[in-house]
Design a protein around this motif. Structure first.
Motif, PDB file in Angstrom:
ATOM      1  N   ALA A  35       0.856  -0.935   0.025  1.00 23.24           N
ATOM      2  CA  ALA A  35       0.061  -0.001  -0.065  1.00 23.24           C
ATOM      3  C   ALA A  35       0.923   1.224   0.107  1.00 23.24           C
ATOM      4  O   ALA A  35       1.629   1.390   0.915  1.00 23.24           O
ATOM      5  N   VAL A  36       0.892   2.000  -1.215  1.00 23.42           N
ATOM      6  CA  VAL A  36       1.648   3.231  -1.252  1.00 23.42           C
ATOM      7  C   VAL A  36       1.188   4.247  -0.004  1.00 23.42           C
ATOM      8  O   VAL A  36      -0.065   4.741  -0.082  1.00 23.42           O
ATOM      9  N   GLU A  37       2.287   4.680   0.609  1.00 22.99           N
ATOM     10  CA  GLU A  37       2.342   5.523   1.719  1.00 22.99           C
ATOM     11  C   GLU A  37       3.328   6.744   1.483  1.00 22.99           C
ATOM     12  O   GLU A  37       4.123   6.520   0.425  1.00 22.99           O
ATOM     13  N   PRO A  38       3.053   7.795   1.840  1.00 23.60           N
ATOM     14  CA  PRO A  38       3.850   8.980   1.581  1.00 23.60           C
ATOM     15  C   PRO A  38       5.231   8.859   1.751  1.00 23.60           C
ATOM     16  O   PRO A  38       6.114   9.376   1.042  1.00 23.60           O
ATOM     17  N   HIS A  39       5.725   8.162   2.563  1.00 27.27           N
ATOM     18  CA  HIS A  39       7.154   7.730   2.758  1.00 27.27           C
ATOM     19  C   HIS A  39       7.654   6.791   1.791  1.00 27.27           C
ATOM     20  O   HIS A  39       8.852   6.700   1.591  1.00 27.27           O
ATOM     21  N   HIS A  40       6.864   6.266   0.821  1.00 23.85           N
ATOM     22  CA  HIS A  40       7.267   5.605  -0.547  1.00 23.85           C
ATOM     23  C   HIS A  40       7.717   6.620  -1.479  1.00 23.85           C
ATOM     24  O   HIS A  40       8.105   5.955  -2.478  1.00 23.85           O
ATOM     25  N   LEU A  41       7.353   7.851  -1.387  1.00 24.85           N
ATOM     26  CA  LEU A  41       7.257   8.734  -2.597  1.00 24.85           C
ATOM     27  C   LEU A  41       8.659   9.415  -2.653  1.00 24.85           C
ATOM     28  O   LEU A  41       9.173   9.748  -1.654  1.00 24.85           O
ATOM     29  N   ASN A  42       9.114   9.854  -3.677  1.00 21.81           N
ATOM     30  CA  ASN A  42      10.285  10.717  -4.067  1.00 21.81           C
ATOM     31  C   ASN A  42       9.740  12.253  -4.138  1.00 21.81           C
ATOM     32  O   ASN A  42       8.690  12.619  -3.772  1.00 21.81           O
ATOM     33  N   ARG A  43      10.754  13.265  -4.321  1.00 24.04           N
ATOM     34  CA  ARG A  43      10.387  14.454  -4.338  1.00 24.04           C
ATOM     35  C   ARG A  43       9.177  14.869  -5.629  1.00 24.04           C
ATOM     36  O   ARG A  43       8.541  15.899  -5.347  1.00 24.04           O
ATOM     37  N   SER A  44       9.084  14.100  -6.278  1.00 25.70           N
ATOM     38  CA  SER A  44       8.194  14.344  -7.371  1.00 25.70           C
ATOM     39  C   SER A  44       6.750  13.797  -7.484  1.00 25.70           C
ATOM     40  O   SER A  44       6.011  13.913  -8.029  1.00 25.70           O
ATOM     41  N   GLY A  45       6.787  13.062  -5.914  1.00 25.52           N
ATOM     42  CA  GLY A  45       5.304  12.619  -5.650  1.00 25.52           C
ATOM     43  C   GLY A  45       5.010  11.311  -6.229  1.00 25.52           C
ATOM     44  O   GLY A  45       4.019  10.888  -6.428  1.00 25.52           O
ATOM     45  N   ILE A  46       6.049  10.504  -6.923  1.00 30.12           N
ATOM     46  CA  ILE A  46       6.017   9.244  -7.433  1.00 30.12           C
ATOM     47  C   ILE A  46       6.826   8.346  -6.457  1.00 30.12           C
ATOM     48  O   ILE A  46       7.651   8.596  -5.940  1.00 30.12           O
ATOM     49  N   VAL A  47       6.006   6.977  -6.727  1.00 32.48           N
ATOM     50  CA  VAL A  47       6.897   5.737  -5.865  1.00 32.48           C
ATOM     51  C   VAL A  47       8.508   5.991  -6.068  1.00 32.48           C
ATOM     52  O   VAL A  47       8.836   5.753  -7.522  1.00 32.48           O
ATOM     53  N   ARG A  90       1.561   6.677  -8.076  1.00 27.27           N
ATOM     54  CA  ARG A  90       1.401   7.440  -7.324  1.00 27.27           C
ATOM     55  C   ARG A  90       0.516   7.266  -5.890  1.00 27.27           C
ATOM     56  O   ARG A  90       0.956   7.849  -4.896  1.00 27.27           O
ATOM     57  N   GLN A  91      -0.019   6.319  -6.099  1.00 26.14           N
ATOM     58  CA  GLN A  91      -1.029   6.094  -4.912  1.00 26.14           C
ATOM     59  C   GLN A  91      -1.863   4.828  -5.013  1.00 26.14           C
ATOM     60  O   GLN A  91      -1.349   4.190  -6.287  1.00 26.14           O
ATOM     61  N   GLY A  92      -2.421   4.183  -4.215  1.00 24.56           N
ATOM     62  CA  GLY A  92      -3.056   2.959  -4.227  1.00 24.56           C
ATOM     63  C   GLY A  92      -2.228   1.517  -3.730  1.00 24.56           C
ATOM     64  O   GLY A  92      -1.105   1.939  -2.942  1.00 24.56           O
ATOM     65  N   ARG A  93      -2.330   0.706  -4.451  1.00 27.61           N
ATOM     66  CA  ARG A  93      -1.714  -0.617  -4.059  1.00 27.61           C
ATOM     67  C   ARG A  93      -0.806  -0.995  -5.191  1.00 27.61           C
ATOM     68  O   ARG A  93      -1.529  -1.090  -6.348  1.00 27.61           O
ATOM     69  N   LEU A  94       0.287  -1.282  -5.145  1.00 24.32           N
ATOM     70  CA  LEU A  94       1.349  -1.860  -6.014  1.00 24.32           C
ATOM     71  C   LEU A  94       1.316  -3.397  -5.821  1.00 24.32           C
ATOM     72  O   LEU A  94       1.248  -4.066  -4.616  1.00 24.32           O
ATOM     73  N   ARG A  95       1.087  -4.041  -6.984  1.00 21.44           N
ATOM     74  CA  ARG A  95       1.177  -5.574  -6.727  1.00 21.44           C
ATOM     75  C   ARG A  95       2.258  -6.099  -7.714  1.00 21.44           C
ATOM     76  O   ARG A  95       2.640  -5.681  -8.736  1.00 21.44           O
ATOM     77  N   SER A 111      12.102 -13.550 -12.950  1.00 15.70           N
ATOM     78  CA  SER A 111      11.647 -12.209 -13.690  1.00 15.70           C
ATOM     79  C   SER A 111      10.473 -11.774 -12.707  1.00 15.70           C
ATOM     80  O   SER A 111      10.007 -12.795 -11.911  1.00 15.70           O
ATOM     81  N   GLY A 112      10.299 -10.484 -12.859  1.00 11.35           N
ATOM     82  CA  GLY A 112       9.124 -10.054 -12.182  1.00 11.35           C
ATOM     83  C   GLY A 112       8.590  -8.711 -12.733  1.00 11.35           C
ATOM     84  O   GLY A 112       9.079  -8.346 -13.652  1.00 11.35           O
ATOM     85  N   GLU A 113       7.535  -8.494 -12.303  1.00 10.63           N
ATOM     86  CA  GLU A 113       6.640  -7.070 -12.676  1.00 10.63           C
ATOM     87  C   GLU A 113       6.050  -6.522 -11.528  1.00 10.63           C
ATOM     88  O   GLU A 113       5.588  -7.076 -10.602  1.00 10.63           O
ATOM     89  N   VAL A 114       5.910  -5.225 -11.479  1.00  7.25           N
ATOM     90  CA  VAL A 114       5.045  -4.231 -10.554  1.00  7.25           C
ATOM     91  C   VAL A 114       3.842  -3.743 -11.431  1.00  7.25           C
ATOM     92  O   VAL A 114       4.208  -3.194 -12.502  1.00  7.25           O
ATOM     93  N   VAL A 115       2.618  -3.577 -11.151  1.00  2.52           N
ATOM     94  CA  VAL A 115       1.715  -3.096 -11.586  1.00  2.52           C
ATOM     95  C   VAL A 115       0.968  -2.178 -10.510  1.00  2.52           C
ATOM     96  O   VAL A 115       1.215  -2.651  -9.414  1.00  2.52           O
ATOM     97  N   ASP A 116       0.325  -0.952 -10.929  1.00  2.00           N
ATOM     98  CA  ASP A 116      -0.312  -0.302  -9.894  1.00  2.00           C
ATOM     99  C   ASP A 116      -1.712  -0.783  -9.834  1.00  2.00           C
ATOM    100  O   ASP A 116      -2.143  -1.905 -10.242  1.00  2.00           O
ATOM    101  N   SER A 117      -2.533   0.055  -9.073  1.00  2.00           N
ATOM    102  CA  SER A 117      -3.678  -0.602  -8.631  1.00  2.00           C
ATOM    103  C   SER A 117      -4.873  -0.769  -9.687  1.00  2.00           C
ATOM    104  O   SER A 117      -5.876  -1.385  -9.650  1.00  2.00           O
ATOM    105  N   VAL A 118      -4.681  -0.113 -10.923  1.00  2.00           N
ATOM    106  CA  VAL A 118      -5.509  -0.371 -12.119  1.00  2.00           C
ATOM    107  C   VAL A 118      -4.765  -1.201 -12.996  1.00  2.00           C
ATOM    108  O   VAL A 118      -5.285  -1.414 -14.328  1.00  2.00           O
TER     109      VAL A 118
END
Length: 143
Positions: A35-47, A90-95, A111-118
């Motif tokens: 679950a994306v939280e503020p402490h996961h973000l960089n200065r640009s507001g993205i994970v 930027r927000q939501g859950r990463l899988r 191998s692996g992949e990360v997708v966002d909540s949509v």
């Protein structure tokens, strides 16, 4: 960390600090969530890329460590890790999904992949890993 989870599914240290959780684990494949939280973000507001790399690292290493015994903990170390950042989150859950691709008793590739909540692809990865001594076989695991 929840004591209700099997030992093999529990996160420790940095993984637990980030909030990574196992949601499904089968032989040769694992799915994690964060679950994306503020402490996961960089200065640009993205994970932050380090968070995405960690998710991939954990997912890919876990793909080669499945064990049916809930009280056993198999361990590995990362030998190489390649991460490709595809899009922002930027927000939501990463899988994150890690899939075992090959290898032997000690060393394996995944191998692996990360997708966002949509379901949008955020990052891809490949890695090689070495099972720690005593973790070579899912039937005979050292504690």
């Amino acid at each position: 960390m929840s004591d209700a989870l099997p030992l093999s599914w529990r996160m420790v240290g940095f993984q637990d600090f980030l909030g990574i959780r196992v949601v499904d684990w089968q032989p040769d494949q694992v799915t994690l969530e964060l679950a994306v939280e503020p402490h996961h973000l960089n200065r640009s507001g993205i994970v932050h890329g380090g968070v995405l790399s960690t998710l991939l690292d954990v997912a890919m290493s876990f793909s080669g460590l499945h064990c049916e015994a809930p009280d056993q903990l198999r361990k590995a170390m990362t030998l190489s890790l390649t991460t490709t950042f595809v899009g922002p989150a930027r927000q939501g859950r990463l899988r994150a999904t890690g899939t075992l691709r090959g290898g032997g008793r000690k060393t394996f590739m995944a191998s692996g992949e990360v997708v966002d909540s949509v379901g949008r692809l955020v990052a891809l990865g490949e890695g090689s890993f070495r099972r720690r001594s005593g973790s070579e076989s899912p039937e005979d695991v050292a504690e």
